[in-house]
Motif scaffolding. Structure first.
Motif, PDB file in Angstrom:
ATOM      1  N   LYS A 109       0.838  -1.192   0.000  1.00  0.00           N
ATOM      2  CA  LYS A 109       0.000   0.000   0.000  1.00  0.00           C
ATOM      3  C   LYS A 109       0.876   1.246   0.000  1.00  0.00           C
ATOM      4  CE  LYS A 109      -3.862  -2.138   2.354  1.00  0.00           C
ATOM      5  NZ  LYS A 109      -4.733  -2.106   3.530  1.00  0.00           N
ATOM      6  N   VAL A 110       0.314   2.348  -0.479  1.00  0.00           N
ATOM      7  CA  VAL A 110       1.059   3.597  -0.559  1.00  0.00           C
ATOM      8  C   VAL A 110       0.233   4.720   0.045  1.00  0.00           C
ATOM      9  CG1 VAL A 110       2.088   5.295  -2.121  1.00  0.00           C
ATOM     10  CG2 VAL A 110       2.262   2.871  -2.663  1.00  0.00           C
ATOM     11  N   ILE A 111       0.913   5.585   0.781  1.00  0.00           N
ATOM     12  CA  ILE A 111       0.304   6.818   1.256  1.00  0.00           C
ATOM     13  C   ILE A 111       1.202   7.963   0.796  1.00  0.00           C
ATOM     14  CG2 ILE A 111       1.412   6.663   3.528  1.00  0.00           C
ATOM     15  CD1 ILE A 111      -1.136   8.025   4.671  1.00  0.00           C
ATOM     16  N   ALA A 112       0.598   8.987   0.244  1.00  0.00           N
ATOM     17  CA  ALA A 112       1.342  10.160  -0.211  1.00  0.00           C
ATOM     18  C   ALA A 112       1.306  11.212   0.879  1.00  0.00           C
ATOM     19  CB  ALA A 112       0.753  10.705  -1.501  1.00  0.00           C
ATOM     20  N   GLU A 113       2.475  11.680   1.281  1.00  0.00           N
ATOM     21  CA  GLU A 113       2.566  12.711   2.308  1.00  0.00           C
ATOM     22  C   GLU A 113       2.578  14.092   1.663  1.00  0.00           C
ATOM     23  OE1 GLU A 113       5.167  10.914   5.854  1.00  0.00           O
ATOM     24  OE2 GLU A 113       6.328  11.215   4.020  1.00  0.00           O
ATOM     25  N   GLY A 114       2.018  15.054   2.362  1.00  0.00           N
ATOM     26  CA  GLY A 114       2.108  16.437   1.915  1.00  0.00           C
ATOM     27  C   GLY A 114       1.124  16.836   0.839  1.00  0.00           C
ATOM     28  N   VAL A 115      -0.023  16.167   0.761  1.00  0.00           N
ATOM     29  CA  VAL A 115      -1.038  16.534  -0.224  1.00  0.00           C
ATOM     30  C   VAL A 115      -1.675  17.854   0.221  1.00  0.00           C
ATOM     31  CG1 VAL A 115      -3.183  15.855  -1.364  1.00  0.00           C
ATOM     32  CG2 VAL A 115      -1.489  14.107  -0.742  1.00  0.00           C
ATOM     33  N   GLU A 116      -1.560  18.868  -0.642  1.00  0.00           N
ATOM     34  CA  GLU A 116      -2.061  20.192  -0.278  1.00  0.00           C
ATOM     35  C   GLU A 116      -3.060  20.765  -1.267  1.00  0.00           C
ATOM     36  OE1 GLU A 116       1.284  22.737   0.453  1.00  0.00           O
ATOM     37  OE2 GLU A 116       1.980  21.523   2.138  1.00  0.00           O
ATOM     38  N   THR A 117      -3.154  20.182  -2.467  1.00  0.00           N
ATOM     39  CA  THR A 117      -4.053  20.750  -3.473  1.00  0.00           C
ATOM     40  C   THR A 117      -4.936  19.678  -4.088  1.00  0.00           C
ATOM     41  OG1 THR A 117      -2.578  20.425  -5.366  1.00  0.00           O
ATOM     42  CG2 THR A 117      -2.278  22.468  -4.077  1.00  0.00           C
ATOM     43  N   CYS A 118      -6.023  20.144  -4.672  1.00  0.00           N
ATOM     44  CA  CYS A 118      -6.937  19.258  -5.383  1.00  0.00           C
ATOM     45  C   CYS A 118      -6.233  18.603  -6.573  1.00  0.00           C
ATOM     46  CB  CYS A 118      -8.149  20.072  -5.834  1.00  0.00           C
ATOM     47  SG  CYS A 118      -9.432  19.112  -6.618  1.00  0.00           S
ATOM     48  N   GLU A 119      -5.350  19.350  -7.231  1.00  0.00           N
ATOM     49  CA  GLU A 119      -4.626  18.822  -8.398  1.00  0.00           C
ATOM     50  C   GLU A 119      -3.693  17.677  -7.990  1.00  0.00           C
ATOM     51  OE1 GLU A 119      -6.223  22.683  -9.145  1.00  0.00           O
ATOM     52  OE2 GLU A 119      -4.733  22.151  -7.641  1.00  0.00           O
ATOM     53  N   GLN A 120      -3.027  17.828  -6.861  1.00  0.00           N
ATOM     54  CA  GLN A 120      -2.156  16.755  -6.376  1.00  0.00           C
ATOM     55  C   GLN A 120      -2.979  15.513  -6.061  1.00  0.00           C
ATOM     56  OE1 GLN A 120      -0.528  18.872  -3.048  1.00  0.00           O
ATOM     57  NE2 GLN A 120       1.308  19.529  -4.167  1.00  0.00           N
ATOM     58  N   LEU A 121      -4.090  15.713  -5.371  1.00  0.00           N
ATOM     59  CA  LEU A 121      -4.953  14.595  -5.009  1.00  0.00           C
ATOM     60  C   LEU A 121      -5.477  13.892  -6.260  1.00  0.00           C
ATOM     61  CD1 LEU A 121      -6.380  12.927  -2.842  1.00  0.00           C
ATOM     62  CD2 LEU A 121      -8.229  14.609  -2.895  1.00  0.00           C
ATOM     63  N   ALA A 122      -5.922  14.641  -7.247  1.00  0.00           N
ATOM     64  CA  ALA A 122      -6.438  14.045  -8.483  1.00  0.00           C
ATOM     65  C   ALA A 122      -5.344  13.247  -9.192  1.00  0.00           C
ATOM     66  CB  ALA A 122      -6.983  15.134  -9.401  1.00  0.00           C
ATOM     67  N   PHE A 123      -4.139  13.797  -9.283  1.00  0.00           N
ATOM     68  CA  PHE A 123      -3.011  13.105  -9.907  1.00  0.00           C
ATOM     69  C   PHE A 123      -2.761  11.771  -9.214  1.00  0.00           C
ATOM     70  CE2 PHE A 123       1.447  11.986 -10.042  1.00  0.00           C
ATOM     71  CZ  PHE A 123       1.795  12.157 -11.370  1.00  0.00           C
ATOM     72  N   LEU A 124      -2.706  11.800  -7.886  1.00  0.00           N
ATOM     73  CA  LEU A 124      -2.422  10.592  -7.115  1.00  0.00           C
ATOM     74  C   LEU A 124      -3.535   9.557  -7.257  1.00  0.00           C
ATOM     75  CD1 LEU A 124      -1.043  12.483  -4.020  1.00  0.00           C
ATOM     76  CD2 LEU A 124       0.294  10.902  -5.460  1.00  0.00           C
ATOM     77  N   LYS A 125      -4.792   9.997  -7.155  1.00  0.00           N
ATOM     78  CA  LYS A 125      -5.923   9.074  -7.296  1.00  0.00           C
ATOM     79  C   LYS A 125      -5.953   8.444  -8.677  1.00  0.00           C
ATOM     80  CE  LYS A 125      -9.947   9.973  -5.480  1.00  0.00           C
ATOM     81  NZ  LYS A 125     -11.200  10.659  -5.120  1.00  0.00           N
ATOM     82  N   ASP A 126      -5.685   9.249  -9.712  1.00  0.00           N
ATOM     83  CA  ASP A 126      -5.689   8.736 -11.082  1.00  0.00           C
ATOM     84  C   ASP A 126      -4.641   7.654 -11.291  1.00  0.00           C
ATOM     85  OD1 ASP A 126      -7.752  10.416 -11.767  1.00  0.00           O
ATOM     86  OD2 ASP A 126      -6.477  11.866 -12.829  1.00  0.00           O
ATOM     87  N   ARG A 127      -3.609   7.664 -10.466  1.00  0.00           N
ATOM     88  CA  ARG A 127      -2.521   6.696 -10.601  1.00  0.00           C
ATOM     89  C   ARG A 127      -2.590   5.591  -9.556  1.00  0.00           C
ATOM     90  NH1 ARG A 127      -2.101  11.149 -12.874  1.00  0.00           N
ATOM     91  NH2 ARG A 127      -0.876  11.438 -14.763  1.00  0.00           N
ATOM     92  N   GLY A 128      -3.714   5.519  -8.864  1.00  0.00           N
ATOM     93  CA  GLY A 128      -3.962   4.401  -7.957  1.00  0.00           C
ATOM     94  C   GLY A 128      -3.419   4.540  -6.553  1.00  0.00           C
TER      95      GLY A 128
END
Length: 158
Positions: free
Chosen positions: A104-123
């Motif tokens: 599993k992966v967790i992304a640290e430091g998510v601050e914007t909607c664009e970052q969240l969308a990028f990460l979600k789109d890539r699983g």
């Protein structure tokens, strides 16, 4: 291990609910000794995460041997996605590698909607950062979370 066993026994805490975070550098140094210790910890049902992944001396070949449950992508990669191609490429590579190793992966430091969308789109399964909430005391966090769950239950008809 005796100390860990004692703490778990005295507290009555379910080890399956505990996740220990280790820095990438700590995991990679003294690899044989570290591997044996991590195996002992996993045998107790405790989950293991590598924090700040990508910032240390990654020895990717070791990942397949270590009993790791989660990688935490360091915020230094997340903060400039999707604007900077290099950070985006590194983040995508970490996500793809973790997926193939069933980590599993967790992304640290998510601050914007664009970052969240990028990460979600890539699983990417999980994120943490100011986009979700600023740090807060435990009592405020409990109230914050109970309000979110109440709203979710109302929206879902519960």
């Amino acid at each position: 291990m005796a100390r860990l066993d004692g703490v778990l026994r005295r507290s009555g805490f379910d080890p399956g609910l505990l996740e220990l975070e280790l820095t990438e550098n700590l995991v990679m140094e003294k690899s044989e000794e570290t591997l044996l210790t991590l195996i002992d910890i996993k045998a107790r049902g405790i989950k293991l995460a590598i924090d700040d992944f990508g910032t240390g001396y990654s020895m990717l070949s070791y990942l397949k041997h270590f009993p790791i449950d989660r990688l935490k992508i360091d915020r230094s990669f997340v903060q400039d996605i999707p604007m900077y191609a290099d950070d985006a490429a590194i983040t995508e590579a970490i996500l793809a590698m973790a997926r193939s190793l069933r980590i599993k992966v967790i992304a640290e430091g998510v601050e914007t909607c664009e970052q969240l969308a990028f990460l979600k789109d890539r699983g990417c399964q999980e994120g943490q950062g100011y986009y979700f909430s600023r740090p807060m005391p435990a009592d405020a966090a409990a109230e914050f979370l109970s309000g979110r769950f109440r709203c979710r239950n109302l929206l879902e008809g519960g």
